[in-house]
Design an enzyme around this catalytic site. Sequence first.
Site, short mmCIF file in Angstrom:
data_model
loop_
_atom_site.label_atom_id
_atom_site.label_comp_id
_atom_site.label_asym_id
_atom_site.label_seq_id
_atom_site.Cartn_x
_atom_site.Cartn_y
_atom_site.Cartn_z
N HIS A 299 0.74 -1.32 -0.16
CA HIS A 299 -0.01 0.00 0.18
C HIS A 299 0.95 1.14 -0.06
CE1 HIS A 299 0.19 -0.14 4.60
NE2 HIS A 299 -0.05 1.33 4.52
N ASP B 291 1.28 -7.68 1.96
CA ASP B 291 1.40 -6.10 1.94
C ASP B 291 2.90 -5.75 1.91
OD1 ASP B 291 0.86 -3.50 1.86
OD2 ASP B 291 -0.51 -3.37 3.43
N SER C 216 4.08 2.20 8.50
CA SER C 216 3.75 1.35 7.51
C SER C 216 5.13 1.13 6.73
CB SER C 216 2.71 1.61 6.35
OG SER C 216 1.54 1.33 6.88
N1 ARG Z 1 -4.88 0.70 7.64
C1 ARG Z 1 -3.42 0.74 6.94
C2 ARG Z 1 -2.78 1.99 7.28
O1 ARG Z 1 -3.38 3.28 8.05
C3 ARG Z 1 -3.53 0.33 5.54
C4 ARG Z 1 -4.34 1.17 4.64
C5 ARG Z 1 -4.09 0.70 2.96
N2 ARG Z 1 -5.10 -0.41 2.75
C6 ARG Z 1 -6.40 -0.21 2.43
N3 ARG Z 1 -7.10 -1.43 2.22
N4 ARG Z 1 -7.13 1.05 2.45
O2 ARG Z 1 -2.15 2.94 6.49
N1 ASP Z 2 -1.44 1.30 8.11
C1 ASP Z 2 -0.77 2.39 8.76
C2 ASP Z 2 0.34 3.17 7.71
O1 ASP Z 2 0.28 3.15 6.60
C3 ASP Z 2 0.06 1.99 10.10
C4 ASP Z 2 -0.90 2.14 11.15
O2 ASP Z 2 -1.52 3.18 11.38
O3 ASP Z 2 -0.95 1.22 12.04
O4 ASP Z 2 1.36 3.67 8.24
#
Ligand code: ARG
Ligand code: ASP
Length: 719
Positions: free
Chosen positions: A85, A221, A655
């Site tokens: 991502h 990921d 991330s």
């Molecule tokens: N929750 C994770 C973070 O905050 C991954 C976000 C990307 N993935 C998604 N399905 N939107 O960045």
């Molecule tokens: N998914 C988040 C990121 O992209 C990490 C988190 O918020 O735990 O940095």
Amino acid sequence: MKKLLVLLVFKLLLILTLFADEGMWIPILMQQYNFGDMQAKGFKLTAEDIYSVNNASMKDAVVIFGGGCTGAIISDEGLLITNHHCGYGNIQKHSSLEHDYLTNGFWAMTRAEELSNPGLKVTFLISMKDVTDLVLKGVDDNMTVYKRTSIIEKNIEEIESKAVDGTHYEARIESFYNGNQYFLFINEVFTDVRLVGAPPSSIGKFGGDTDNWMWPRHTGDFSIFRVYCDKEGKPADFSKDNVPLKPKRFFPVSINGVKKGDFTMVFGYPGTTTEYLPSYAVEQIQNESDPARILIRGKKLDIINAAMNSDPLIRIQYSAKAASVANGWKKWIGEVRGLKRLNAIDVKRDFENSFTAWLNSDKTMYEKYGDILSQYEKIYKELSSYNMAMIYINEAAFGSDAVLLALRMRGLEGSKDASEESLEWIKKDAQTKADIHFKDYNEATDKLIFAEMLRLYYENVPKEFHPAFFEELDKISKKSTDKYLTITDYCYSKSIFANQEKFNTFLQTFSSKSYKKVVNDPLYVLMKGFLGVYQTKIMSPYDKFTMTLDSLDRVYMKAQMEYQPNRRFYPDANFTLRITYGQVDDYDPVDGVEYEYYTTLKGIIEKDNPDIYDYDVPDKLKELYYAGDFGKYADSDGTMHVAFIGTNHTTGGNSGSPVINANGELIGLNFDRNWEGTMSDVMYDPDMCRNITLDIRYALFIIDKYAGASHLIEEMEIR
Ligand code: ARG
Ligand code: ASP
């Protein structure tokens, strides 16, 4: 008396365990504040191994990837691993119908096949140091906030430019503990970064937004890049003559796997946390800001998701937008639930009560900090309506693509009295922006969003922040069943910003008279209305609030540290390099349910559903599963582990961060948190907060067995 002592010791122990594993620590201060604790938890190396001033150390293998992620260097030829991502935007840019790397994945089988990514940067930290005294030179406690800020800004500018004078490095000074401490960071920024490999989205984004922020998780990921430099090893823009970077340090990769209780450490760039807020601020987050954003984004997502399900082209056009809208939306839902479950507001109030009792018992402290909480109370009350207006301006008023385009096209007004030459330039610039914009635009979908955003703003924002044209809305209302749709139909049928053909036709006949068409365009007028509200009614009071709050936060932080001299305070995240450590651990999300600490490939097969886009498992992966062909990447239990969780305190920006074992070897890549724990940005809960890590063995298995890119594995140091 003895009883009281026992009680006190018990309370102290409770406080210590309460803070277990919470914290994002400054690498050069590890030795000072908690290296002993790290060792007690199992870490086997030295603080020097983590960050060394004179020698290559682990910190040299941790980088900022792009603008908001972390990455890890994993070979002596500049190979870099980060999340899928995080690389998504660059993978998408290289994708077309003929080469759909998002859908099919991409693997460079030779160096020549690696793809360059103009604009993508990778940042290495050269050094950091405390410059508090220099930054605060000339500042005293009695001056106004404005005076203070201007002196600090001037000092920072001077220190930064002096620090990198005559070098190719970049300097950046950041404030810690809300302005009580300052550090200088010297960075080296590389601009030739090439895409080496990415799994298909059906692996790298498996589970999509449905599984996002959730455990159990099965997302592969990760994506792989390579950093290039010139022949001297210095940063250089893309050139065929560039060579792979020889890094000072890279991470060896361990394929031994993890067990519950194992030490883990996450080394990366956490973005923002606000752990030391007063109850009034937490109240505003929980009861005002988060609910407003959740409402607006929820409505947007209803429309976008329906459109994506109705048309595969819209799915491609809106998938990145949907992911980013949904990511915040879902996080805030989790945050509100978590804050409520923790009774966060009451916890803060209790703290404030004992803090106040302490102030009342100490005359000097009372004189210094006596009115801080009442000042907070007053300012958060006053801020409330501005805060709402700000959220609705950002999320709703500028929440549709056509209005956003109008906002970005303000340069078109410059056609008035422009020379031939600048007309040409304005036209070209507008065309470039418009082409990018319309590629991912669907008029019917945007119209629905626009009408809904207008309705939300009209109904939920106080009248004092309504733009003048809302009076027109009131006039329509008498005749029409849905005034928002009526005005939307009108705007979209007349505006050049809502339709690619109309916009291109307009540009073809672009002249010094064109500004007239722009300033009379209904969407442009509407955008200007909202912009006017922002500029005349919100911006300057809001800036004032922010400044006052910044200075209250600084004082309150200091006060809290004086109140609890034995507590180990960590500074809030500010997108600087931090260490967080803890252990591999499971959790119980709700009564009667226990979650394991790891997931396996079996779970991917269980979720398989070709009819649902996010759960369509590729055939090749199924074949490998049924053949049990996991090679040396299988766990000692014979299964293929995919992800695991731990108690490391992380946030957005973490991330792609390397997750490291007790020996300093790479065991995984951080990519998310669990939904029950997303309030950790405001209040951490050791029972519920878990970071989610991609097991590095699953990444290696995909690279080797699924993609056949074993040359990349050979480049790494596998242990
Ligand atoms: N929750 C994770 C973070 O905050 C991954 C976000 C990307 N993935 C998604 N399905 N939107 O960045
Ligand atoms: N998914 C988040 C990121 O992209 C990490 C988190 O918020 O735990 O940095």
